[in-house]
Design a protein around this motif. Structure first.
Motif, PDB file in Angstrom:
ATOM      1  N   VAL A  42     -18.135 -29.561 -35.637  1.00  0.00           N
ATOM      2  CA  VAL A  42     -18.014 -28.101 -35.610  1.00  0.00           C
ATOM      3  C   VAL A  42     -17.027 -27.708 -34.502  1.00  0.00           C
ATOM      4  O   VAL A  42     -17.143 -28.155 -33.367  1.00  0.00           O
ATOM      5  N   LYS A  43     -16.031 -26.907 -34.858  1.00  0.00           N
ATOM      6  CA  LYS A  43     -14.921 -26.591 -33.959  1.00  0.00           C
ATOM      7  C   LYS A  43     -15.187 -25.388 -33.053  1.00  0.00           C
ATOM      8  O   LYS A  43     -14.700 -25.319 -31.940  1.00  0.00           O
ATOM      9  N   ALA A  44     -15.857 -24.385 -33.565  1.00  0.00           N
ATOM     10  CA  ALA A  44     -16.107 -23.160 -32.795  1.00  0.00           C
ATOM     11  C   ALA A  44     -14.823 -22.503 -32.308  1.00  0.00           C
ATOM     12  O   ALA A  44     -14.764 -22.012 -31.197  1.00  0.00           O
ATOM     13  N   ASP A  45     -13.793 -22.504 -33.143  1.00  0.00           N
ATOM     14  CA  ASP A  45     -12.577 -21.780 -32.757  1.00  0.00           C
ATOM     15  C   ASP A  45     -12.512 -20.414 -33.447  1.00  0.00           C
ATOM     16  O   ASP A  45     -11.554 -19.674 -33.295  1.00  0.00           O
ATOM     17  N   GLY A  46     -13.550 -20.093 -34.204  1.00  0.00           N
ATOM     18  CA  GLY A  46     -13.632 -18.782 -34.847  1.00  0.00           C
ATOM     19  C   GLY A  46     -12.729 -18.650 -36.060  1.00  0.00           C
ATOM     20  O   GLY A  46     -12.678 -17.593 -36.671  1.00  0.00           O
ATOM     21  N   GLU A  47     -11.970 -19.715 -36.386  1.00  0.00           N
ATOM     22  CA  GLU A  47     -11.037 -19.612 -37.515  1.00  0.00           C
ATOM     23  C   GLU A  47     -11.339 -20.627 -38.617  1.00  0.00           C
ATOM     24  O   GLU A  47     -11.416 -20.283 -39.783  1.00  0.00           O
ATOM     25  N   LYS A  69     -34.275 -30.259 -32.639  1.00  0.00           N
ATOM     26  CA  LYS A  69     -33.641 -28.998 -32.245  1.00  0.00           C
ATOM     27  C   LYS A  69     -32.139 -29.072 -32.466  1.00  0.00           C
ATOM     28  O   LYS A  69     -31.475 -29.977 -31.957  1.00  0.00           O
ATOM     29  N   ILE A  70     -31.635 -28.134 -33.245  1.00  0.00           N
ATOM     30  CA  ILE A  70     -30.193 -28.040 -33.457  1.00  0.00           C
ATOM     31  C   ILE A  70     -29.658 -27.021 -32.446  1.00  0.00           C
ATOM     32  O   ILE A  70     -30.109 -25.872 -32.421  1.00  0.00           O
ATOM     33  N   GLN A  71     -28.712 -27.458 -31.618  1.00  0.00           N
ATOM     34  CA  GLN A  71     -28.129 -26.568 -30.603  1.00  0.00           C
ATOM     35  C   GLN A  71     -26.819 -25.994 -31.131  1.00  0.00           C
ATOM     36  O   GLN A  71     -25.919 -26.737 -31.524  1.00  0.00           O
ATOM     37  N   ILE A  72     -26.717 -24.691 -31.095  1.00  0.00           N
ATOM     38  CA  ILE A  72     -25.442 -24.040 -31.392  1.00  0.00           C
ATOM     39  C   ILE A  72     -25.032 -23.339 -30.097  1.00  0.00           C
ATOM     40  O   ILE A  72     -25.549 -22.260 -29.779  1.00  0.00           O
ATOM     41  N   PRO A  73     -24.123 -23.967 -29.322  1.00  0.00           N
ATOM     42  CA  PRO A  73     -23.781 -23.380 -28.019  1.00  0.00           C
ATOM     43  C   PRO A  73     -23.013 -22.068 -28.171  1.00  0.00           C
ATOM     44  O   PRO A  73     -22.539 -21.740 -29.265  1.00  0.00           O
ATOM     45  N   ASN A  74     -22.890 -21.363 -27.058  1.00  0.00           N
ATOM     46  CA  ASN A  74     -22.077 -20.166 -26.996  1.00  0.00           C
ATOM     47  C   ASN A  74     -20.719 -20.407 -27.630  1.00  0.00           C
ATOM     48  O   ASN A  74     -20.132 -21.451 -27.422  1.00  0.00           O
ATOM     49  N   GLY A  75     -20.210 -19.474 -28.415  1.00  0.00           N
ATOM     50  CA  GLY A  75     -18.897 -19.662 -29.034  1.00  0.00           C
ATOM     51  C   GLY A  75     -18.824 -18.881 -30.324  1.00  0.00           C
ATOM     52  O   GLY A  75     -19.808 -18.262 -30.741  1.00  0.00           O
ATOM     53  N   ASN A  76     -17.643 -18.892 -30.930  1.00  0.00           N
ATOM     54  CA  ASN A  76     -17.444 -18.180 -32.188  1.00  0.00           C
ATOM     55  C   ASN A  76     -17.347 -19.168 -33.328  1.00  0.00           C
ATOM     56  O   ASN A  76     -16.534 -20.084 -33.298  1.00  0.00           O
ATOM     57  N   TYR A  77     -18.175 -18.958 -34.322  1.00  0.00           N
ATOM     58  CA  TYR A  77     -18.223 -19.881 -35.457  1.00  0.00           C
ATOM     59  C   TYR A  77     -17.916 -19.113 -36.731  1.00  0.00           C
ATOM     60  O   TYR A  77     -18.248 -17.940 -36.857  1.00  0.00           O
ATOM     61  N   LYS A  78     -17.295 -19.804 -37.688  1.00  0.00           N
ATOM     62  CA  LYS A  78     -17.077 -19.193 -38.996  1.00  0.00           C
ATOM     63  C   LYS A  78     -17.796 -20.051 -40.038  1.00  0.00           C
ATOM     64  O   LYS A  78     -17.706 -21.275 -39.993  1.00  0.00           O
ATOM     65  N   LEU A  79     -18.509 -19.370 -40.918  1.00  0.00           N
ATOM     66  CA  LEU A  79     -19.360 -20.108 -41.841  1.00  0.00           C
ATOM     67  C   LEU A  79     -19.287 -19.486 -43.229  1.00  0.00           C
ATOM     68  O   LEU A  79     -19.440 -18.269 -43.383  1.00  0.00           O
ATOM     69  N   GLY A  80     -19.033 -20.341 -44.226  1.00  0.00           N
ATOM     70  CA  GLY A  80     -19.076 -19.876 -45.615  1.00  0.00           C
ATOM     71  C   GLY A  80     -20.524 -19.840 -46.059  1.00  0.00           C
ATOM     72  O   GLY A  80     -21.423 -20.008 -45.235  1.00  0.00           O
ATOM     73  N   PRO A  81     -20.766 -19.630 -47.363  1.00  0.00           N
ATOM     74  CA  PRO A  81     -22.153 -19.675 -47.828  1.00  0.00           C
ATOM     75  C   PRO A  81     -22.726 -21.070 -47.617  1.00  0.00           C
ATOM     76  O   PRO A  81     -22.023 -22.061 -47.815  1.00  0.00           O
TER      77      PRO A  81
END
Ligand SMILES: *[C@@H]1O[C@H](CO)[C@@H](O)[C@H](O)[C@H]1NC(C)=O
Ligand SMILES: *[C@@H]1O[C@H](CO)[C@@H](O)[C@H](O)[C@H]1NC(C)=O
Ligand SMILES: *[C@@H]1O[C@H](CO)[C@@H](O)[C@H](O)[C@H]1NC(C)=O
Ligand SMILES: *[C@@H]1O[C@H](CO)[C@@H](O)[C@H](O)[C@H]1NC(C)=O
Ligand SMILES: *[C@@H]1O[C@H](CO)[C@@H](O)[C@H](O)[C@H]1NC(C)=O
Ligand SMILES: *[C@@H]1O[C@H](CO)[C@@H](O)[C@H](O)[C@H]1NC(C)=O
Ligand SMILES: *[C@@H]1O[C@H](CO)[C@@H](O)[C@H](O)[C@H]1NC(C)=O
Ligand SMILES: *[C@@H]1O[C@H](CO)[C@@H](O)[C@H](O)[C@H]1NC(C)=O
Length: 419
Positions: A42-47, A69-81
């Motif tokens: 997961v890149k978390a570059d928001g794009e 536990k799945i950690q999703i750190p601070n950042g911008n993520y883009k996700l399709g369905p």
């Protein structure tokens, strides 16, 4: 001998203290196994679309065992369905701890089902972390035809839970869903608390939480500012508690609409209490379609201790629901309402009619009670109650005091969405 004896005593003492220490260690909470989305691409570059990485993380966690536990750190993520499905047979609890902002794809062509993020057939799910789910709905709201016509393609719900048992959702924010913020379908033991759900007051069909076919549900300490019902309670629900909600703008807390489809089941055992409803179209409502294809029951419903501020229809039962001009035949609704209690409902109505109870001509409402109702028209003058096909009991403080002449049309219906 004497020495050996005291050594034995010492050994026994050491053993006793160690044994109890070991016991304490054994019952201490198990450490969760951590799965960080960053380790799964997961890149978390928001794009870049992070869907593959999220799915790989889920698969690894789901295949694991015990507490995960799945950690999703601070950042911008883009996700399709995306669908996160179980069963995760050896997992006891699966926490998704989201600290980031996850944005939905705006390409409607990508959405094959009616949800953006779906959790299916999984037990022990925990969603927490203070992060945000951004449905990016403003881009697609104009493509929603459901607010105008009966036959329509619904846009995707932001977060959907389907057939999950033992779910807890906490400290999560949802903004601008394409359709509902959350849907809870076929779930048992569902807890939601400290959620913030936000969308503009004029966004179409952005219900806060929609519930269907679920039992043992508690929704508490939640702020909902949205464009449609703050909470909508569909068919087949039982044993629900909704408490400490701040609702508005929006269309209030609604049971229904019910009686549209032949497969619908009864709604029983609901308590909606200790909430504030502000500047909404409706306060607390039960709405059923006229000309319903099947007869169902809505019973044992309590609305208690609710503060209304400038609400257009603070208390409303509408069994002649028909949001479009032409709903076909005019047969009365076959949904039977009984044991409906309104108690401690206070504040101001934005219209002179604060209480509207329009029951079915075919099945008049049974046992509707109004206790300690204190509703005033917003300009300070008395508000009225209109009733048809129902003889409500009034107790305690009663403002309005009694039903005035029945009316046969409900003006709010035309502004509504059909859900
Ligand atoms: C669950 O654990 C058992 C025993 O370790 C193992 O045999 C089984 O394959 C595991 N199931 C899954 C779905 O991983
Ligand atoms: C949830 O519980 C119900 C009833 O106990 C059961 O039928 C269903 O299979 C369970 N769901 C899952 C995902 O285990
Ligand atoms: C949830 O909100 C309530 C009321 O605002 C607050 O008292 C409580 O501490 C919050 N709980 C969590 C887990 O954030
Ligand atoms: C409702 O409003 C009152 C008065 O502003 C406030 O004291 C109370 O905490 C509010 N309730 C909730 C659930 O936030
Ligand atoms: C009514 O609903 C409440 C709350 O869910 C429940 O505790 C109670 O047993 C129900 N009463 C009847 C008569 O079913
Ligand atoms: C009450 O709500 C109406 C819209 O429904 C708004 O025009 C009016 O300004 C509000 N009044 C107060 C006192 O908030
Ligand atoms: C109405 O309430 C009374 C007394 O509480 C009860 O005996 C009766 O069964 C109720 N009727 C219905 C239709 O629920
Ligand atoms: C409030 O509005 C109603 C209806 O428009 C009117 O009859 C009444 O006199 C008004 N009351 C006050 C106190 O302004």
């Amino acid at each position: 001998m004497a020495q050996a004896g005291s050594l034995k005593v010492l050994a026994l003492l050491v053993c006793v203290s160690l044994c109890s220490f070991n016991e304490a260690v054994r019952v201490a909470p198990e450490e969760a196994k951590i799965f960080n989305v960053g380790s799964y691409g997961v890149k978390a570059d928001g794009e870049n679309d992070d869907s593959d990485g999220f799915l790989k993380t889920w698969e690894a966690a789901c295949k694991s065992s015990g507490k995960v536990k799945i950690q999703i750190p601070n950042g911008n993520y883009k996700l399709g369905p995306i669908t996160f499905s179980g069963p995760c047979s050896n997992v006891t609890t699966l926490t998704i701890f989201n600290k980031g902002t996850i944005k939905a794809s705006t390409n409607l062509g990508k959405y094959k089902s009616d949800a953006w993020i779906e959790f299916a057939e999984v037990n022990g799910l925990r969603l927490d972390g203070g992060g945000t789910f951004d449905g990016q709905g403003a881009v697609t709201w104009s493509q929603n035809s459901c607010s105008k016509q009966k036959k329509c393609q619904a846009l995707p719900v932001s977060v959907k839970f389907i057939n999950t048992n033992d779910t807890m959702v906490k400290r999560i924010k949802s903004v601008n869903p394409k359709f509902f913020h959350m849907a809870v379908i076929g779930c048992q033991k569902f807890r939601a608390s400290n959620l913030t759900l936000e969308a503009p007051g004029d966004s179409p069909n952005t219900d806060g939480i929609h519930l269907e076919q679920s039992t043992d549900v508690k929704i508490t300490d939640t702020d909902i500012r949205t464009g449609d019902d703050c909470i909508s309670i569909g068919h087949g629900n039982s044993d629900l508690v909704i408490a400490r909600i701040n609702c508005g703008p929006g269309h209030g807390i609604s049971i229904g609409s019910l009686g549209k489809y032949a497969y619908e089941k009864d709604v029983k055992g609901l308590v909606i209490r200790d909430s504030n409803i502000t500047g909404t179209l409706n306060g607390v409502r039960i709405k059923t379609w006229e000309d319903s294809p099947v007869s169902t029951v809505v019973a044992n419903i309590t609305f208690q201790n609710i503060q209304m501020t400038n609400v257009s229809n603070p208390i409303i039962i509408d069994q002649m629901y028909c949001p479009w001009k032409n709903c076909g035949s005019k047969d009365p609704s076959k949904v039977k309402l009984s044991d409906i209690r309104f108690s401690g409902i206070k504040g101001t109505s934005a219209t002179p009619v604060a209480v509207t109870l329009i029951c079915s001509q075919g099945y008049p409402c049974q046992n509707v009670s109004l206790k300690d109702i204190q509703l005033k028209y917003i300009n300070g003058s008395d508000a009225t109650a209109v009733c048809s096909n129902v003889k409500p009991s009034f107790a305690g403080t009663a403002l309005p005091k009694t039903c005035t002449a029945p009316i046969t049309t409900v003006s709010s219906a035309a502004e509504d969405s059909g859900f």
